[in-house]
Motif scaffolding. Structure first.
Motif, PDB file in Angstrom:
ATOM      1  N   ILE A   9     102.154 -65.948-103.250  1.00  0.00           N
ATOM      2  CA  ILE A   9     103.197 -66.989-103.219  1.00  0.00           C
ATOM      3  C   ILE A   9     103.460 -67.525-104.626  1.00  0.00           C
ATOM      4  CG2 ILE A   9     101.673 -68.987-102.798  1.00  0.00           C
ATOM      5  CD1 ILE A   9     103.940 -69.821-100.698  1.00  0.00           C
ATOM      6  N   ALA A  10     102.455 -67.421-105.508  1.00  0.00           N
ATOM      7  CA  ALA A  10     102.595 -67.980-106.856  1.00  0.00           C
ATOM      8  C   ALA A  10     103.685 -67.286-107.664  1.00  0.00           C
ATOM      9  CB  ALA A  10     101.265 -67.885-107.602  1.00  0.00           C
ATOM     10  N   THR A  11     104.072 -66.073-107.240  1.00  0.00           N
ATOM     11  CA  THR A  11     105.070 -65.331-108.011  1.00  0.00           C
ATOM     12  C   THR A  11     106.498 -65.656-107.563  1.00  0.00           C
ATOM     13  OG1 THR A  11     105.005 -63.433-106.502  1.00  0.00           O
ATOM     14  CG2 THR A  11     103.447 -63.410-108.337  1.00  0.00           C
ATOM     15  N   HIS A  12     106.658 -66.520-106.570  1.00  0.00           N
ATOM     16  CA  HIS A  12     108.008 -66.880-106.104  1.00  0.00           C
ATOM     17  C   HIS A  12     108.611 -67.975-106.985  1.00  0.00           C
ATOM     18  CE1 HIS A  12     108.299 -64.518-102.350  1.00  0.00           C
ATOM     19  NE2 HIS A  12     107.008 -64.417-102.575  1.00  0.00           N
ATOM     20  N   GLU A  49     104.205 -73.359-110.846  1.00  0.00           N
ATOM     21  CA  GLU A  49     103.775 -74.682-111.312  1.00  0.00           C
ATOM     22  C   GLU A  49     103.149 -75.534-110.217  1.00  0.00           C
ATOM     23  OE1 GLU A  49     106.725 -73.226-111.519  1.00  0.00           O
ATOM     24  OE2 GLU A  49     108.394 -74.666-111.533  1.00  0.00           O
ATOM     25  N   ARG A  50     103.298 -75.106-108.949  1.00  0.00           N
ATOM     26  CA  ARG A  50     102.709 -75.924-107.883  1.00  0.00           C
ATOM     27  C   ARG A  50     101.641 -75.148-107.090  1.00  0.00           C
ATOM     28  NH1 ARG A  50     106.162 -78.817-104.797  1.00  0.00           N
ATOM     29  NH2 ARG A  50     108.031 -78.796-106.085  1.00  0.00           N
ATOM     30  N   THR A  51     101.135 -74.060-107.678  1.00  0.00           N
ATOM     31  CA  THR A  51     100.146 -73.242-106.957  1.00  0.00           C
ATOM     32  C   THR A  51      98.908 -72.996-107.811  1.00  0.00           C
ATOM     33  OG1 THR A  51     101.962 -72.062-105.871  1.00  0.00           O
ATOM     34  CG2 THR A  51      99.782 -71.031-105.757  1.00  0.00           C
ATOM     35  N   ILE A  52      97.736 -73.079-107.171  1.00  0.00           N
ATOM     36  CA  ILE A  52      96.506 -72.565-107.794  1.00  0.00           C
ATOM     37  C   ILE A  52      96.108 -71.333-106.998  1.00  0.00           C
ATOM     38  CG2 ILE A  52      94.135 -73.066-108.472  1.00  0.00           C
ATOM     39  CD1 ILE A  52      95.228 -75.559-109.237  1.00  0.00           C
ATOM     40  N   GLU A  70     108.499 -61.233 -98.433  1.00  0.00           N
ATOM     41  CA  GLU A  70     109.618 -61.912 -97.755  1.00  0.00           C
ATOM     42  C   GLU A  70     109.101 -63.064 -96.890  1.00  0.00           C
ATOM     43  OE1 GLU A  70     109.205 -58.351 -97.274  1.00  0.00           O
ATOM     44  OE2 GLU A  70     110.244 -58.293 -99.201  1.00  0.00           O
ATOM     45  N   GLU A  71     108.001 -62.813 -96.194  1.00  0.00           N
ATOM     46  CA  GLU A  71     107.446 -63.876 -95.341  1.00  0.00           C
ATOM     47  C   GLU A  71     106.941 -65.039 -96.187  1.00  0.00           C
ATOM     48  OE1 GLU A  71     106.183 -60.673 -91.894  1.00  0.00           O
ATOM     49  OE2 GLU A  71     104.743 -61.247 -93.432  1.00  0.00           O
ATOM     50  N   LEU A  72     106.349 -64.717 -97.337  1.00  0.00           N
ATOM     51  CA  LEU A  72     105.891 -65.790 -98.226  1.00  0.00           C
ATOM     52  C   LEU A  72     107.067 -66.551 -98.822  1.00  0.00           C
ATOM     53  CD1 LEU A  72     102.910 -64.009-100.002  1.00  0.00           C
ATOM     54  CD2 LEU A  72     102.754 -65.981 -98.473  1.00  0.00           C
ATOM     55  N   ALA A  73     108.198 -65.866 -98.989  1.00  0.00           N
ATOM     56  CA  ALA A  73     109.390 -66.542 -99.530  1.00  0.00           C
ATOM     57  C   ALA A  73     109.804 -67.684 -98.595  1.00  0.00           C
ATOM     58  CB  ALA A  73     110.542 -65.541 -99.696  1.00  0.00           C
ATOM     59  N   ASP A  74     109.698 -67.458 -97.266  1.00  0.00           N
ATOM     60  CA  ASP A  74     110.047 -68.516 -96.312  1.00  0.00           C
ATOM     61  C   ASP A  74     109.091 -69.697 -96.422  1.00  0.00           C
ATOM     62  OD1 ASP A  74     112.053 -66.885 -95.404  1.00  0.00           O
ATOM     63  OD2 ASP A  74     110.902 -66.105 -93.695  1.00  0.00           O
ATOM     64  N   VAL A  75     107.790 -69.391 -96.602  1.00  0.00           N
ATOM     65  CA  VAL A  75     106.805 -70.471 -96.767  1.00  0.00           C
ATOM     66  C   VAL A  75     107.086 -71.210 -98.075  1.00  0.00           C
ATOM     67  CG1 VAL A  75     104.350 -71.005 -97.058  1.00  0.00           C
ATOM     68  CG2 VAL A  75     105.066 -69.275 -95.378  1.00  0.00           C
ATOM     69  N   ALA A  76     107.434 -70.447 -99.131  1.00  0.00           N
ATOM     70  CA  ALA A  76     107.729 -71.066-100.434  1.00  0.00           C
ATOM     71  C   ALA A  76     108.923 -72.032-100.308  1.00  0.00           C
ATOM     72  CB  ALA A  76     108.013 -69.989-101.479  1.00  0.00           C
ATOM     73  N   ASP A  77     109.936 -71.650 -99.523  1.00  0.00           N
ATOM     74  CA  ASP A  77     111.090 -72.538 -99.319  1.00  0.00           C
ATOM     75  C   ASP A  77     110.636 -73.859 -98.711  1.00  0.00           C
ATOM     76  OD1 ASP A  77     112.830 -70.675-100.289  1.00  0.00           O
ATOM     77  OD2 ASP A  77     113.467 -69.922 -98.311  1.00  0.00           O
ATOM     78  N   PHE A  78     109.768 -73.758 -97.697  1.00  0.00           N
ATOM     79  CA  PHE A  78     109.255 -74.962 -97.025  1.00  0.00           C
ATOM     80  C   PHE A  78     108.481 -75.826 -98.028  1.00  0.00           C
ATOM     81  CE2 PHE A  78     106.155 -77.417 -94.696  1.00  0.00           C
ATOM     82  CZ  PHE A  78     106.812 -77.833 -93.549  1.00  0.00           C
TER      83      PHE A  78
END
Ligand code: PMP
Length: 383
Positions: A217-220, A225-228, A183-191
């Motif tokens: 975060i890559a699974t959000h 496509e924007r994560t290594i 959930e916390e990573l979801a907020d970072v992913a939104d940003f």
């Protein structure tokens, strides 16, 4: 002309390593117990070592394909499905000389002069120099003890990371032991999506978590496509000296990294690739044993700090805890502790913004040494 007169601007720009200075101090003291190093006190699982020896006996001493042995990439692809990650062994995985090389390849492949690289701090010490060597401009993003050193969109906003090109993530975290939930990573992913950033996610401590499953975060949605993603064998498999890691990402990203890697490194060490393949095939139990032992030590250290009255949030990953220095001066505390009680810890300020006033304590050391170190710290604190 001398080399000293001709240092590149990039090399000159990187300050000397604060952690190195501290280890040099520690080397001058006899009978030191070190809680300073970031590496397992275990040896690699025996099956992995045997596989390496066996590969040598069979004469497997040539280069492998640039991207690493096909079988190893297949085993990695299979392994990471347990974190919800799906990567094609053919063109979405590259095996590297430690996760370190993978991070460096990404900086070199995706950072141009002047690109801004947002680095949540306190941070693993290699990201800032890595970004600078690639010509980028590191942007520190302080995280805070009251957030348990998790990254929040507010912290990103406050640091101006909306203007950045690349964001580096490292959870479970070195040096704080912080982990982030899905959930916390979801907020970072939104940003990240909103401000159109790329993400370099160092997940080398993925298997060293003590409560929740690993979250990436890559699974959000929209993040693959924007994560290594970086991972490796140094930590969970206690294989630091074998120098083996990997990166996973979309084909065009891995192609670009391979373009650098094939000229800079040719291929990762072959013997280590055989060890890693066996590690993935048969060493789950050995990893679980080490993880259980780290957890036991983690709880012991947290309980002892609590008894001493040292404030410390409950670190839930990697093998570090990050207590507050009692009088707020981490460097003075670490130096005093070393001089008077022969215990080496790392002052939090060497890890950048937000680390000041804290201490990195590694529990990758035997329970016997940890007990003695905690007694000595208690003696020093109560003075
Ligand atoms: N990332 C982090 C967060 C680390 O702590 C380390 C090792 N200290 C590395 C990368 C480097 O790992 P490797 O040995 O695979 O190069």
């Amino acid at each position: 002309m001398t080399f000293g007169d001709h240092l590149s601007d990039r090399v000159e720009q990187v300050p000397p390593s604060g952690i190195r200075r501290f280890f040099e101090l520690a080397e001058e003291v006899d009978d030191v117990i070190s809680l300073g190093v970031g590496e397992p006190d275990f040896s690699a699982p025996w099956a992995a070592r045997t596989a390496a020896i066996d590969s040598l006996e069979r004469g497997k001493t040539s280069y492998t394909s640039n991207r690493g042995m096909r079988e190893l990439r297949e085993a990695i692809s299979e392994r990471v499905t347990r974190y919800g990650q799906e990567y094609d062994p053919e063109n979405e995985i590259i095996v590297t000389t430690g996760a370190s090389e993978a991070v460096d390849l990404a900086f070199r492949a995706f950072v141009d002069a002047g690109d801004v690289v947002a680095i949540p701090q306190p941070s693993y010490i290699s990201y800032t120099p890595g970004a600078i060597f690639a010509g980028g401009e590191p942007l520190p993003v302080p995280t805070h003890a009251e957030d348990e050193f998790k990254l929040t969109p507010e912290a990103l906003e406050a640091a101006g990371a909306d203007e950045a090109d690349v964001l580096v993530l490292c959870y479970p975290n070195n040096p704080t032991g912080a982990v982030m939930t899905d959930e916390e990573l979801a907020d970072v992913a939104d940003f990240v999506r909103e401000h159109d950033l790329l993400v370099l996610s160092d997940e080398i401590y993925a298997d060293l978590r003590y409560e929740d499953d690993h979250a990436s975060i890559a699974t959000h949605p929209g993040m693959r496509e924007r994560t290594i993603v970086f991972n490796g064998f140094s930590k969970a498999y206690a294989m630091t000296g074998l120098r083996l890691g990997y990166a996973m990402g979309p084909p065009e990203a891995i192609d670009a990294m391979n373009k650098v890697h094939q000229y800079a490194m040719l291929s990762a060490p072959t013997t280590a690739q055989y060890a890693a393949l066996e590690a993935l095939r048969s060493c789950d139990d050995a990893v679980e044993e080490m993880r259980t032992e780290y957890d036991r030590r983690r709880r012991f250290v947290l309980a002892r700090f609590d008894e001493m009255g040292l404030d410390c949030f409950e670190a839930k990953g990697a093998f570090y805890v990050f207590p507050e220095a009692p009088d707020g001066d981490d460097e003075a505390f670490a130096e005093g502790l070393l001089e008077e009680q022969n215990v080496a810890l790392v002052p939090g300020s060497v890890f950048g913004a937000g680390g000041e006033g804290h201490l990195r304590v590694s529990y990758a050391t035997s329970m016997r040494e940890l007990r003695e170190a905690m007694n000595r710290i208690e003696a020093y604190v109560s003075e």
